[in-house]
Structure formats: structure tokens, C-alpha cells
Design an enzyme around this catalytic site. Structure first.
Site, short mmCIF file in Angstrom:
data_model
loop_
_atom_site.label_atom_id
_atom_site.label_comp_id
_atom_site.label_asym_id
_atom_site.label_seq_id
_atom_site.Cartn_x
_atom_site.Cartn_y
_atom_site.Cartn_z
CG HIS A 61 3.96 -28.60 24.69
ND1 HIS A 61 4.77 -27.65 25.18
CD2 HIS A 61 3.60 -28.31 23.49
CE1 HIS A 61 5.12 -26.90 24.03
NE2 HIS A 61 4.52 -27.32 23.16
CG HIS A 115 7.84 -24.75 25.18
ND1 HIS A 115 6.93 -23.98 26.10
CD2 HIS A 115 7.44 -24.39 24.11
CE1 HIS A 115 6.17 -23.33 25.50
NE2 HIS A 115 6.28 -23.64 24.20
#
Length: 201
Positions: A61, A115
Site C-alpha cells: 500500500h 487496488h
């Protein structure tokens, strides 16, 4: 061969798994890995690492600075060792734009996470509030040409990786394995519903 998991989950750090949710636009997954008219494998296979150590890390992330510190702390050898990542390279953290540099490293191997899929979907369906709320503002702020550079690399990522280690086979997938048997995985991932489970569960 040693097969280790690094980056202990520490309180208040970004190395974590995102909440499960259902993906929109499953039809887009039908064109996964289409590049120059050639279909790429959705499962990437690796032979045993006989020279060094294999490490596996969870969702990065965008925290590539923290990742680099951790690799230095364990004495990661870029010549002999390999790092496998379970997807979600970007969003939320401060270094998401660095992911292309990491993907270019010969010892860095990642599967696609939801993502990365959201970035791919953005280029087809446009902006949505779910993506923005989950850390994609850095991607939105890029030019169209810059976004395409990331999407081109994300589309190349396999949905699963397997690694031979002696007489065992270790599998890596982002969300959930859509089949009970790993040997049936590639066939199942060729179907949008199978890819959806692998990315989103």
C-alpha cells in the site's frame, strides 16, 4: 531453500489486508493479461531458489520506504534472494508512485491485488468514490499518459504465483483461492468469476 515471511504486522502501519468487497465491472477481467494480442498466463511459476532466500510480504500500500528499511534490516541480498508480494502495491501510503521502480527489479515479484485492478478499471470506467476513499487520489492526479504507464504494468501482473520448494509447492494469491485444488487454478482464473474471487474474495 529458506522460505520466510517478513514485515511483521505492526500497529498503525500500512502492511495490512483491505476489507473484502465485491468488484464491479467483472467483464473487464475477461481481458486480463491481453497485451499486443497475446494472452499471458494468469499463474506465474517459479523454480526453487537454490542460492538464497525467498521472502513473502503482504500488502505494501505505497509504503515502499518502510519496505526498503525492512529489507535492509534482514540483510536482503538482491543477487541471491527473491521477494514475493501478495498484491496491493499502491494506495494509502506515501510512495505509491515508486511501484514502477520496484516492479522493474529482477528479484521483486507480485501478484495483482484489488487496488491494482481498481487502477485498471479506472481507465475503463472512470473515477468512482470507492477508489478515492481507498487511497487512489495519487493516481487520479496523474495525467492520462502517466496513468497508462501504471496500468500497462498492472495488467501484466499474474493473479497467482506458485513457487517450488523441495517436494512442496507454495501458492500466492491476493484474496482467496477460487478452487479447492491448485492444479485447477489456471483454468478457473480464465473465467471472470474466478478472477473476481482471487482479487476481491
Amino acid at each position: 531453500m529458506l522460505f520466510n515471511c517478513i514485515l511483521r504486522r505492526r500497529r498503525n502501519e500500512h502492511f495490512h489486508t483491505t476489507p473484502n468487497c465485491l468488484a464491479d465491472g467483472g467483464e473487464l477481467l475477461e481481458r486480463c493479461f491481453e497485451e499486443d494480442g497475446r494472452t499471458m498466463s494468469k499463474v506465474k511459476h517459479f523454480q526453487e531458489n537454490l542460492l538464497g532466500t525467498d521472502y513473502v510480504v503482504g500488502d505494501i500500500h505505497g509504503c515502499f520506504g518502510k519496505l526498503e528499511v525492512e529489507l535492509q534490516s534482514i540483510g536482503f541480498d538482491e543477487v541471491k534472494d527473491r521477494l514475493f508480494v501478495v498484491g496491493d502495491l499502491v494506495d494509502r501510503g506515501p510512495n505509491s508512485e515508486d511501484c514502477l521502480n520496484w516492479l522493474d527489479k529482477p528479484w521483486f515479484h507480485a501478484v495483482r491485488g484489488n487496488h491494482e485492478q481498481m487502477a485498471i478499471d479506472f481507465m475503463t470506467y472512470g473515477q468512482d468514490m470507492y477508489s478515492i476513499q481507498n487511497g487512489m487520489q495519487w493516481f487520479v492526479d496523474l495525467t492520462t499518459d502517466e496513468r497508462q504507464l501504471y496500468v500497462d504494468e498492472f495488467e501484466k501482473l499474474p493473479l497467482a504465483i506458485d513457487i517450488q520448494a523441495g517436494n512442496k509447492l507454495y501458492g500466492i494469491i491476493h484474496a482467496e483461492c477460487p478452487t479447492k485444488s491448485w492444479k485447477d487454478l489456471e483454468e478457473v482464473l480464465n473465467k471472470p468469476e474466478g478472477a473476481n474471487v482471487a482479487l476481491w474474495a
